[in-house]
Design a protein around this motif. Structure first.
Motif, PDB file in Angstrom:
ATOM      1  N   VAL A 129       2.882  18.908  -1.146  1.00  0.00           N
ATOM      2  CA  VAL A 129       2.773  18.761   0.312  1.00  0.00           C
ATOM      3  C   VAL A 129       2.715  17.288   0.683  1.00  0.00           C
ATOM      4  CG1 VAL A 129       1.271  19.148   2.310  1.00  0.00           C
ATOM      5  CG2 VAL A 129       1.684  21.010   0.690  1.00  0.00           C
ATOM      6  N   GLU A 130       1.905  16.537  -0.049  1.00  0.00           N
ATOM      7  CA  GLU A 130       1.784  15.097   0.178  1.00  0.00           C
ATOM      8  C   GLU A 130       3.144  14.418   0.049  1.00  0.00           C
ATOM      9  OE1 GLU A 130       0.396  11.140   0.467  1.00  0.00           O
ATOM     10  OE2 GLU A 130      -0.711  12.991   0.906  1.00  0.00           O
ATOM     11  N   ALA A 131       3.995  14.933  -0.859  1.00  0.00           N
ATOM     12  CA  ALA A 131       5.325  14.358  -1.062  1.00  0.00           C
ATOM     13  C   ALA A 131       6.353  14.914  -0.083  1.00  0.00           C
ATOM     14  CB  ALA A 131       5.792  14.627  -2.491  1.00  0.00           C
ATOM     15  N   GLY A 132       5.936  15.874   0.752  1.00  0.00           N
ATOM     16  CA  GLY A 132       6.859  16.462   1.722  1.00  0.00           C
ATOM     17  C   GLY A 132       7.765  17.519   1.138  1.00  0.00           C
ATOM     18  N   ASN A 133       7.487  17.960  -0.086  1.00  0.00           N
ATOM     19  CA  ASN A 133       8.311  18.974  -0.738  1.00  0.00           C
ATOM     20  C   ASN A 133       7.672  20.348  -0.514  1.00  0.00           C
ATOM     21  OD1 ASN A 133       9.925  20.538  -2.426  1.00  0.00           O
ATOM     22  ND2 ASN A 133      10.114  18.926  -3.959  1.00  0.00           N
ATOM     23  N   TYR A 134       7.898  20.906   0.682  1.00  0.00           N
ATOM     24  CA  TYR A 134       7.241  22.149   1.056  1.00  0.00           C
ATOM     25  C   TYR A 134       7.758  23.338   0.248  1.00  0.00           C
ATOM     26  CZ  TYR A 134       5.539  19.479   5.081  1.00  0.00           C
ATOM     27  OH  TYR A 134       4.943  18.542   5.892  1.00  0.00           O
ATOM     28  N   ASP A 163       0.841  -1.207   0.000  1.00  0.00           N
ATOM     29  CA  ASP A 163       0.000   0.000   0.000  1.00  0.00           C
ATOM     30  C   ASP A 163       0.872   1.251   0.000  1.00  0.00           C
ATOM     31  OD1 ASP A 163      -2.472  -1.287  -0.037  1.00  0.00           O
ATOM     32  OD2 ASP A 163      -2.467  -1.566   2.136  1.00  0.00           O
ATOM     33  N   ARG A 164       1.937   1.245   0.771  1.00  0.00           N
ATOM     34  CA  ARG A 164       2.851   2.371   0.810  1.00  0.00           C
ATOM     35  C   ARG A 164       3.520   2.576  -0.548  1.00  0.00           C
ATOM     36  NH1 ARG A 164       2.843   6.544   3.678  1.00  0.00           N
ATOM     37  NH2 ARG A 164       3.059   7.482   1.652  1.00  0.00           N
ATOM     38  N   GLU A 165       3.901   1.483  -1.172  1.00  0.00           N
ATOM     39  CA  GLU A 165       4.534   1.566  -2.493  1.00  0.00           C
ATOM     40  C   GLU A 165       3.554   2.112  -3.540  1.00  0.00           C
ATOM     41  OE1 GLU A 165       5.975  -2.314  -3.382  1.00  0.00           O
ATOM     42  OE2 GLU A 165       7.497  -2.309  -1.792  1.00  0.00           O
ATOM     43  N   LYS A 166       2.289   1.658  -3.446  1.00  0.00           N
ATOM     44  CA  LYS A 166       1.286   2.165  -4.380  1.00  0.00           C
ATOM     45  C   LYS A 166       1.093   3.670  -4.212  1.00  0.00           C
ATOM     46  CE  LYS A 166      -1.656  -1.917  -5.090  1.00  0.00           C
ATOM     47  NZ  LYS A 166      -3.008  -2.479  -4.843  1.00  0.00           N
ATOM     48  N   ILE A 167       1.036   4.116  -2.971  1.00  0.00           N
ATOM     49  CA  ILE A 167       0.863   5.544  -2.721  1.00  0.00           C
ATOM     50  C   ILE A 167       2.018   6.331  -3.316  1.00  0.00           C
ATOM     51  CG2 ILE A 167       0.951   7.297  -0.894  1.00  0.00           C
ATOM     52  CD1 ILE A 167      -0.929   5.617   0.731  1.00  0.00           C
ATOM     53  N   ASP A 168       3.244   5.849  -3.114  1.00  0.00           N
ATOM     54  CA  ASP A 168       4.413   6.529  -3.671  1.00  0.00           C
ATOM     55  C   ASP A 168       4.314   6.614  -5.196  1.00  0.00           C
ATOM     56  OD1 ASP A 168       5.466   6.848  -1.145  1.00  0.00           O
ATOM     57  OD2 ASP A 168       6.783   5.094  -1.272  1.00  0.00           O
ATOM     58  N   ARG A 169       3.893   5.512  -5.809  1.00  0.00           N
ATOM     59  CA  ARG A 169       3.780   5.477  -7.268  1.00  0.00           C
ATOM     60  C   ARG A 169       2.659   6.403  -7.752  1.00  0.00           C
ATOM     61  NH1 ARG A 169       3.306   0.486  -7.535  1.00  0.00           N
ATOM     62  NH2 ARG A 169       1.104   0.174  -8.097  1.00  0.00           N
ATOM     63  N   PHE A 170       1.506   6.379  -7.081  1.00  0.00           N
ATOM     64  CA  PHE A 170       0.390   7.238  -7.470  1.00  0.00           C
ATOM     65  C   PHE A 170       0.745   8.713  -7.268  1.00  0.00           C
ATOM     66  CE2 PHE A 170      -2.771   3.608  -6.332  1.00  0.00           C
ATOM     67  CZ  PHE A 170      -2.504   3.004  -7.554  1.00  0.00           C
ATOM     68  N   ARG A 171       1.466   9.011  -6.186  1.00  0.00           N
ATOM     69  CA  ARG A 171       1.856  10.391  -5.918  1.00  0.00           C
ATOM     70  C   ARG A 171       2.770  10.912  -7.028  1.00  0.00           C
ATOM     71  NH1 ARG A 171       5.019   9.725  -1.746  1.00  0.00           N
ATOM     72  NH2 ARG A 171       3.354   9.695  -0.191  1.00  0.00           N
ATOM     73  N   HIS A 172       3.736  10.093  -7.411  1.00  0.00           N
ATOM     74  CA  HIS A 172       4.658  10.478  -8.484  1.00  0.00           C
ATOM     75  C   HIS A 172       3.882  10.736  -9.774  1.00  0.00           C
ATOM     76  CE1 HIS A 172       8.395  10.553 -10.817  1.00  0.00           C
ATOM     77  NE2 HIS A 172       7.784   9.762 -11.693  1.00  0.00           N
ATOM     78  N   SER A 173       2.931   9.862 -10.083  1.00  0.00           N
ATOM     79  CA  SER A 173       2.145  10.021 -11.309  1.00  0.00           C
ATOM     80  C   SER A 173       1.264  11.260 -11.242  1.00  0.00           C
ATOM     81  CB  SER A 173       1.281   8.773 -11.540  1.00  0.00           C
ATOM     82  OG  SER A 173       2.085   7.630 -11.761  1.00  0.00           O
ATOM     83  N   ALA A 174       0.651  11.503 -10.088  1.00  0.00           N
ATOM     84  CA  ALA A 174      -0.207  12.683  -9.931  1.00  0.00           C
ATOM     85  C   ALA A 174       0.595  13.961 -10.151  1.00  0.00           C
ATOM     86  CB  ALA A 174      -0.855  12.686  -8.552  1.00  0.00           C
ATOM     87  N   ILE A 175       1.781  14.035  -9.544  1.00  0.00           N
ATOM     88  CA  ILE A 175       2.621  15.218  -9.707  1.00  0.00           C
ATOM     89  C   ILE A 175       2.991  15.423 -11.170  1.00  0.00           C
ATOM     90  CG2 ILE A 175       4.936  16.153  -9.238  1.00  0.00           C
ATOM     91  CD1 ILE A 175       4.660  15.039  -6.391  1.00  0.00           C
ATOM     92  N   PHE A 176       3.353  14.347 -11.854  1.00  0.00           N
ATOM     93  CA  PHE A 176       3.715  14.454 -13.269  1.00  0.00           C
ATOM     94  C   PHE A 176       2.569  15.037 -14.086  1.00  0.00           C
ATOM     95  CE2 PHE A 176       3.297  12.601 -17.511  1.00  0.00           C
ATOM     96  CZ  PHE A 176       4.450  13.089 -18.116  1.00  0.00           C
ATOM     97  N   HIS A 177       1.360  14.549 -13.860  1.00  0.00           N
ATOM     98  CA  HIS A 177       0.233  15.002 -14.684  1.00  0.00           C
ATOM     99  C   HIS A 177      -0.239  16.396 -14.285  1.00  0.00           C
ATOM    100  CE1 HIS A 177      -0.306  11.487 -17.203  1.00  0.00           C
ATOM    101  NE2 HIS A 177      -0.076  10.730 -16.148  1.00  0.00           N
ATOM    102  N   PHE A 178      -0.187  16.753 -13.011  1.00  0.00           N
ATOM    103  CA  PHE A 178      -0.526  18.125 -12.623  1.00  0.00           C
ATOM    104  C   PHE A 178       0.507  19.099 -13.187  1.00  0.00           C
ATOM    105  CE2 PHE A 178      -2.863  16.444  -8.644  1.00  0.00           C
ATOM    106  CZ  PHE A 178      -4.090  16.487  -9.293  1.00  0.00           C
ATOM    107  N   GLU A 179       1.773  18.717 -13.144  1.00  0.00           N
ATOM    108  CA  GLU A 179       2.813  19.563 -13.737  1.00  0.00           C
ATOM    109  C   GLU A 179       2.576  19.726 -15.244  1.00  0.00           C
ATOM    110  OE1 GLU A 179       6.712  18.853 -10.828  1.00  0.00           O
ATOM    111  OE2 GLU A 179       6.426  17.571 -12.599  1.00  0.00           O
ATOM    112  N   SER A 180       2.182  18.650 -15.898  1.00  0.00           N
ATOM    113  CA  SER A 180       1.897  18.721 -17.335  1.00  0.00           C
ATOM    114  C   SER A 180       0.714  19.646 -17.606  1.00  0.00           C
ATOM    115  CB  SER A 180       1.609  17.322 -17.893  1.00  0.00           C
ATOM    116  OG  SER A 180       2.731  16.474 -17.752  1.00  0.00           O
TER     117      SER A 180
END
Length: 478
Positions: free
Chosen positions: A351-356, A314-331
């Motif tokens: 924020v979710e990724a801890g990158n304040y 579950d933690r790994e999935k969250i990390d993967r989904f977070r990375h994908s979400a950031i990529f698409h929001f940035e796009s």
């Protein structure tokens, strides 16, 4: 007559035309790439009679970019489409295109060519006994103005609505006018989300537009989303299924169907549809935004299912989904730099990724914008207030932005949340110092905004008594 006199006379004539150059379309420089992308997407993927209008709009944008030769090419495409279409209405349908031709040639210094197209407009106005030399008051041109305004962003929607209403007065059963009005009302509805739910001003226009043209799948999927908003999900899903079964306008159907399934909670289905649509339109900011929202929703689902303590896979999935979400929001914000709400979602994902630091930079960027929809700025201030309160641990800065959200006096869910958050922080400060004048005043203000005048008066009076006591005590000091 001298060339300068010719120039002046032609300019006076040009200003009488009804076309993109005289409609005062509000287009910011950084909006042009996204506008061009959307116009090309509509030409390629939407089965629509509006392609003539899209080529005209592209010509106007190209002119704004200083590309007048390319503008002429787009106008030639528009004229060719008109000639291949309804020949009995070709003259009327050409008025806007001819007007744009005249303006482009004028800006190129080719006054003879500009006058040629002015003459075409004048002859058509005479043919249809217009009261004006270079303009016709007719529903076809009203509709074309409405479609142009509709394509150029929310700041133009009210004017687009007025254009379609004017056209429908003359021809109330015209499918094109009805569709334009319905789409405009749907978008305006989305600007008017209130705390009690979605307004329904677009429901009847969408139903009427579909009645006049049952094959219009674009209207069909918008009606499905509106029915979903009103709690009629099963009824809406039938329209979505009909749209997906159609071969018409698939890129648009996929996008809106995906939105429907995302809101329904069927995230895997939504993502599947969005990725298929993205293959056809890879630079679509709305598609990237919707994909980001799906990944964000999947993160929330996992957290709720694990009581906010995901581990292992579950933690790994969250990390993967977070990375994908950031990529698409940035796009999304890359392809559309004015996409305010996408910036908010991107900041939250940082924020979710801890990158304040990136979150702070993103909030600062969007805070400098001036959204058309006041509720959007409410959302920006509330979200930044949350960031200040929970991540930066700054109650003072959080209260400033909650207050700014409240001062945008538009009843909405975010407005209610901002008042609640401001009151919570004010109470917290009073627990530490019951004589805190600012907190008492803010509580009075919050109650006043909610219409609780007795409670507001109580806090204001207490603050006033404390202020008077403080002044008296200072005045008695030796």
């Amino acid at each position: 007559m001298s060339k300068s006199a010719d120039d002046h006379q032609i300019k006076d004539s040009l200003e009488q035309l009804r076309c993109h150059f005289t409609w005062e379309l509000q287009i910011e420089d950084n909006e042009m790439p996204d506008l061009e992308n959307r116009a090309w997407d509509q030409i390629e993927f939407l089965d629509s009679k509006q392609n003539v209008g899209m080529h005209n709009l592209l010509a106007y944008v190209k002119h704004l970019k200083g590309q007048n030769e390319e503008a002429l090419e787009s106008l030639t495409e528009a004229e060719d489409l008109i000639q291949r279409g309804q020949t009995d209405q070709a003259d009327v349908n050409s008025l806007v295109t001819w007007g744009n031709f005249a303006w482009v040639y004028y800006h190129m210094g080719k006054l003879t060519e500009a006058q040629t197209y002015l003459d075409k407009v004048e002859n058509t106005c005479k043919k249809f006994t217009s009261l004006f030399r270079y303009r016709m008051e007719c529903p076809e041109v009203d509709s074309k103005e409405g479609w142009a305004l509709l394509k150029c962003g929310g700041q133009n929607y009210e004017r687009a609505k007025a254009c379609f209403e004017k056209a429908l007065v003359v021809d109330p059963d015209n499918p094109e006018f009805s569709a334009g009005y319905a789409i405009t009302m749907y978008r305006l509805d989305n600007f008017r989300l209130v705390s009690k739910g979605h307004k329904t001003l677009s429901l009847q226009p969408l139903e009427q537009a579909l009645k006049l043209n049952p094959e219009n799948v674009y209207i069909k999927v918008l009606l499905a989303l509106k029915l979903q908003d009103l709690g009629r999900t099963a009824e809406g899903e039938r329209y979505i299924e009909e749209g997906l079964d159609s071969t018409s306008s698939q890129a648009y159907v996929l996008r809106f169907a995906a939105k429907f399934y995302r809101k329904k909670g069927s995230l895997d289905t939504a993502l599947q549809l969005l990725k298929k649509a993205l293959e056809a339109t890879p630079s679509s900011a709305p598609l990237h935004h919707q994909i980001g929202l799906c990944y964000r929703a999947q993160i929330i689902q996992i957290k709720e299912a694990t009581s906010m303590r995901p581990r292992g896979q579950d933690r790994e999935k969250i990390d993967r989904f977070r990375h994908s979400a950031i990529f698409h929001f940035e796009s999304a914000v890359e392809f559309k730099p004015t996409f305010e709400i996408a910036y908010v979602h991107l900041a939250k994902m940082y924020v979710e990724a801890g990158n304040y630091r990136k979150a702070e930079d993103t909030y600062h960027k969007v805070l400098r914008m001036k959204p058309v929809v006041e509720e959007t700025m409410q959302n920006i201030h509330f979200s930044y207030g949350q960031f200040q309160e929970f991540q930066k641990k700054s109650e003072a800065d959080a209260m400033i932005h909650y207050l700014k959200a409240i001062q945008i006096k538009r009843a909405s869910i975010i407005w209610d949340k901002s008042i609640y958050s401001l009151k919570k922080l004010a109470f917290r400060k009073l627990q530490r110092n019951e004589s805190d004048l600012e907190s008492l005043s803010l509580l009075g203000f919050a109650h006043k905004m909610k219409g609780n005048l007795n409670e507001a008066l109580e806090y204001y009076e207490k603050a006033l008594r404390l202020a008077v006591d403080w002044e008296n005590s200072v005045g008695q000091d030796p």
